[in-house]
Design an enzyme around this catalytic site. Structure first.
Site, PDB file in Angstrom:
ATOM      1  N   VAL A 145      -2.591  -6.726  -4.534  1.00 21.17           N
ATOM      2  CA  VAL A 145      -2.532  -7.941  -3.190  1.00 21.17           C
ATOM      3  C   VAL A 145      -3.857  -8.648  -3.054  1.00 21.17           C
ATOM      4  O   VAL A 145      -4.282  -7.721  -3.121  1.00 21.17           O
ATOM      5  CB  VAL A 145      -1.882  -7.464  -1.839  1.00 21.17           C
ATOM      6  CG1 VAL A 145      -1.758  -7.680  -0.764  1.00 21.17           C
ATOM      7  CG2 VAL A 145      -0.874  -6.098  -1.748  1.00 21.17           C
ATOM      8  N   GLU A 148     -17.800  17.314   4.778  1.00 22.22           N
ATOM      9  CA  GLU A 148     -16.762  17.756   3.822  1.00 22.22           C
ATOM     10  C   GLU A 148     -17.223  17.860   2.465  1.00 22.22           C
ATOM     11  O   GLU A 148     -17.498  18.412   1.849  1.00 22.22           O
ATOM     12  CB  GLU A 148     -15.434  17.030   3.702  1.00 22.22           C
ATOM     13  CG  GLU A 148     -14.457  17.042   5.969  1.00 22.22           C
ATOM     14  CD  GLU A 148     -13.495  16.954   5.802  1.00 22.22           C
ATOM     15  OE1 GLU A 148     -12.833  15.674   4.846  1.00 22.22           O
ATOM     16  OE2 GLU A 148     -12.609  17.576   5.819  1.00 22.22           O
ATOM     17  N   GLY A 175       1.047  -1.224  -0.442  1.00 21.34           N
ATOM     18  CA  GLY A 175      -0.356  -0.304  -0.172  1.00 21.34           C
ATOM     19  C   GLY A 175       0.576   0.948   0.159  1.00 21.34           C
ATOM     20  O   GLY A 175       1.829   1.150   1.233  1.00 21.34           O
ATOM     21  N   ASP A 190      -5.360   2.164   8.402  1.00 22.56           N
ATOM     22  CA  ASP A 190      -6.605   1.971   8.262  1.00 22.56           C
ATOM     23  C   ASP A 190      -7.168   0.027   8.660  1.00 22.56           C
ATOM     24  O   ASP A 190      -7.949  -0.388   9.040  1.00 22.56           O
ATOM     25  CB  ASP A 190      -7.764   1.885   7.424  1.00 22.56           C
ATOM     26  CG  ASP A 190      -7.798   3.973   7.651  1.00 22.56           C
ATOM     27  OD1 ASP A 190      -7.751   4.499   8.150  1.00 22.56           O
ATOM     28  OD2 ASP A 190      -9.570   4.754   7.253  1.00 22.56           O
ATOM     29  N   LYS A 236      -6.751  23.741   8.088  1.00 23.44           N
ATOM     30  CA  LYS A 236      -6.989  23.400   7.359  1.00 23.44           C
ATOM     31  C   LYS A 236      -6.453  22.404   5.957  1.00 23.44           C
ATOM     32  O   LYS A 236      -5.644  21.151   5.590  1.00 23.44           O
ATOM     33  CB  LYS A 236      -8.360  22.485   6.704  1.00 23.44           C
ATOM     34  CG  LYS A 236      -9.126  21.280   5.506  1.00 23.44           C
ATOM     35  CD  LYS A 236      -9.370  20.093   6.536  1.00 23.44           C
ATOM     36  CE  LYS A 236      -9.086  19.176   6.108  1.00 23.44           C
ATOM     37  NZ  LYS A 236      -9.942  17.689   6.912  1.00 23.44           N
ATOM     38  N   ALA A 240      -5.692  10.025   8.885  1.00 24.38           N
ATOM     39  CA  ALA A 240      -4.634   9.992   8.227  1.00 24.38           C
ATOM     40  C   ALA A 240      -3.424  10.304   9.015  1.00 24.38           C
ATOM     41  O   ALA A 240      -2.125  10.158   9.111  1.00 24.38           O
ATOM     42  CB  ALA A 240      -4.687  11.429   7.067  1.00 24.38           C
ATOM     43  N   GLN A 241      -3.448  11.421  10.111  1.00 28.87           N
ATOM     44  CA  GLN A 241      -2.566  11.761  11.099  1.00 28.87           C
ATOM     45  C   GLN A 241      -2.315  10.676  11.619  1.00 28.87           C
ATOM     46  O   GLN A 241      -0.634  10.693  11.661  1.00 28.87           O
ATOM     47  CB  GLN A 241      -3.388  13.063  11.445  1.00 28.87           C
ATOM     48  CG  GLN A 241      -3.996  14.174  11.379  1.00 28.87           C
ATOM     49  CD  GLN A 241      -3.190  14.588  10.534  1.00 28.87           C
ATOM     50  OE1 GLN A 241      -1.904  14.918  10.649  1.00 28.87           O
ATOM     51  NE2 GLN A 241      -2.987  15.191   9.029  1.00 28.87           N
TER      52      GLN A 241
END
Ligand SMILES: Cc1cc2nc3c(=O)[nH]c(=O)nc-3n(C[C@H](O)[C@H](O)[C@H](O)COP(=O)(O)OP(=O)(O)OC[C@H]3O[C@@H](n4cnc5c(N)ncnc54)[C@H](O)[C@@H]3O)c2cc1C
Length: 401
Positions: free
Chosen positions: A79, A167, A10, A297, A374, A314-315
């Site tokens: 994969v 969003e 990934g 994730d 942001k 993501a952070q």
């Protein structure tokens, strides 16, 4: 002794950052990075592609441009299976790749929660092709109204009111007035409905910020229906339950953003998982498989301070990658591994291009300031997984628009 082979699966936030950190270390190792596409995409901006406010190439960049090809071999392949007992990975091309240490960072997929009709009739936002399909559907239906005069062409239902949904709503409500001019439909007749099972919206923010966000979106025409679980998606409607009664909203554009799960490769490979996520050790290795690190994730990491797993963001994926690179080095040098501990620096959700809500440094922010924060977060992440040149080309510097 032959060089140890580190295989990273990934090239999202977690995987690409791991490779970038590993290639900086002076280790006598071979590194292979395997990714479905030859590009990395910023998953946190997929809603902009789906709403048509950013083009896909604005949120993507070539993987090979940001890795050191003298230290890392890049394989573009999908994969299919991790054969942990044989210490190898099976790819869609038929190739098998062996590893000494494996970093699994295959990211997320959409979760249908078994609700009928989701896979057939709703549009999800999980990668570039799905975001582009959602955009094509929205534009097709809005454009079609001119000929059909069918109100369902002007009706959009967003399923779920989490981060991604909010969003996305922020972006489409910014763009619809422009589309109304282009496709000659009455903007005031567009019906945007957001249906959410939970009674409270955006629990990661204070009530004041969450109310502000709802107020901004309602003023732009969004109707929120909350505390109402979705029961079925039909070809042209969404069925939900309210006060023990089934109700229906008709729409031609149905967007599915109720939640995500980890990659299905994890379950197929026989890991002990829940919704595609493995509860990993504090050092980010998989229990009983110390040669496998699982991050982003596809992992769940217990936050000892709160007694609950950290959220998947993501952070956090980026922070985990730094620890994994250090822990691979420590393993190779027979040194003790570091535990993953994360101190959140805050959370910001955009409401279109120039508005947002957020918290950072123990304070709450809304409006332009939060929106600028942001954009700063997006630029920083492009630097962390990409390069200064990627950040300058793809970053967000239009703070005043
Ligand atoms: C619209 C949206 C907005 C979001 N906003 C925020 C935000 O503001 N802040 C935040 O912190 N988080 C946000 N998130 C969550 C965040 O995007 C994820 O937590 C993050 O992407 C996880 O990183 P990852 O590296 O695990 O997975 P990803 O970044 O998804 O990377 C996984 C990579 O693996 C590749 N891959 C997948 N399957 C295979 C396979 N079988 N074979 C080969 N390659 C494969 C994919 O192509 C991808 O490149 C948002 C998510 C969405 C959808």
């Amino acid at each position: 002794m032959s060089k140890k082979h580190i295989v990273v699966l990934g090239a999202g936030y977690a995987g690409l950052r791991t490779v970038k950190q590993l290639q900086k270390k002076n280790l006598d190792i071979e590194i292979t990075l395997i990714n479905k596409n030859d590009y990395h995409y910023e998953s946190t901006l997929l809603h902009e592609v789906a709403a048509g406010t950013s083009k896909a190439d604005k949120i993507c960049f070539d993987v090979v441009k940001v890795i050191d090809d003298k230290k890392v071999r890049f394989v573009k392949d999908t994969v299919e299976l991790i054969e942990k007992d044989q210490k190898q990975v099976k790819l869609a091309s038929g190739q098998t790749i062996s590893y000494d240490y494996l970093v699994v960072a295959l990211g997320f997929e959409s979760e249908s929660f078994g609700i009928p009709g989701v896979n057939e009739f709703a549009y999800e936002l999980v990668n570039i092709p799905t975001a582009e399909r959602a955009l094509a559907e929205l534009d097709k239906n809005l454009a079609n109204y001119q000929h059909s005069q069918d109100p369902k062409d002007l009706s959009v239902v967003v399923c779920g009111a989490g981060f991604t949904s909010i969003e996305y709503l922020g972006e489409i409500t910014n763009r619809i007035p422009k589309l109304a001019d282009k496709y000659k439909f009455p903007a005031n007749q567009v019906k945007i409905t957001c249906i959410e099972a939970m009674p409270k919206l955006l629990p990661m923010f204070t009530e004041e910020l969450s109310d502000y966000c709802v107020d901004v979106l309602e003023k732009r025409g969004v109707e929120f229906i909350v505390g109402t679980p979705i029961k079925e998606i039909k070809e042209t409607s969404v069925v939900y339950e309210q006060n023990d009664e089934l109700k229906e909203v008709e729409a031609h554009t149905i967007i599915w953003t109720t939640g995500v799960r980890g990659s299905s490769v994890i379950g197929a490979s026989g890991f002990d998982e829940r919704r595609g996520r493995v509860m990993v050790n504090s050092t980010l290795t998989v229990p009983e498989h110390e040669d496998i690190f699982m991050i982003g994730d596809v992992s769940a990491v217990m936050d000892e301070a709160s007694g609950r797993p950290y959220p998947t963001t993501a952070q956090i994926a980026l922070a985990q990658a730094d620890v994994v690179a250090d822990n691979i080095e420590a393993t190779l040098k027979n040194q003790p591994l570091t535990d993953f501990v994360y101190q959140s620096k805050g959370t910001v959700a955009s409401i279109g291009n120039n508005n947002a809500i957020g918290n950072a440094f123990g304070k709450n922010f809304k409006g332009f300031i939060a929106s600028a924060m942001k954009k700063g977060i997006v630029d920083k992440s492009l630097l962390q997984v990409g390069s200064p040149s990627v950040m300058f080309k793809k970053g967000k510097f239009d703070f005043y628009h």
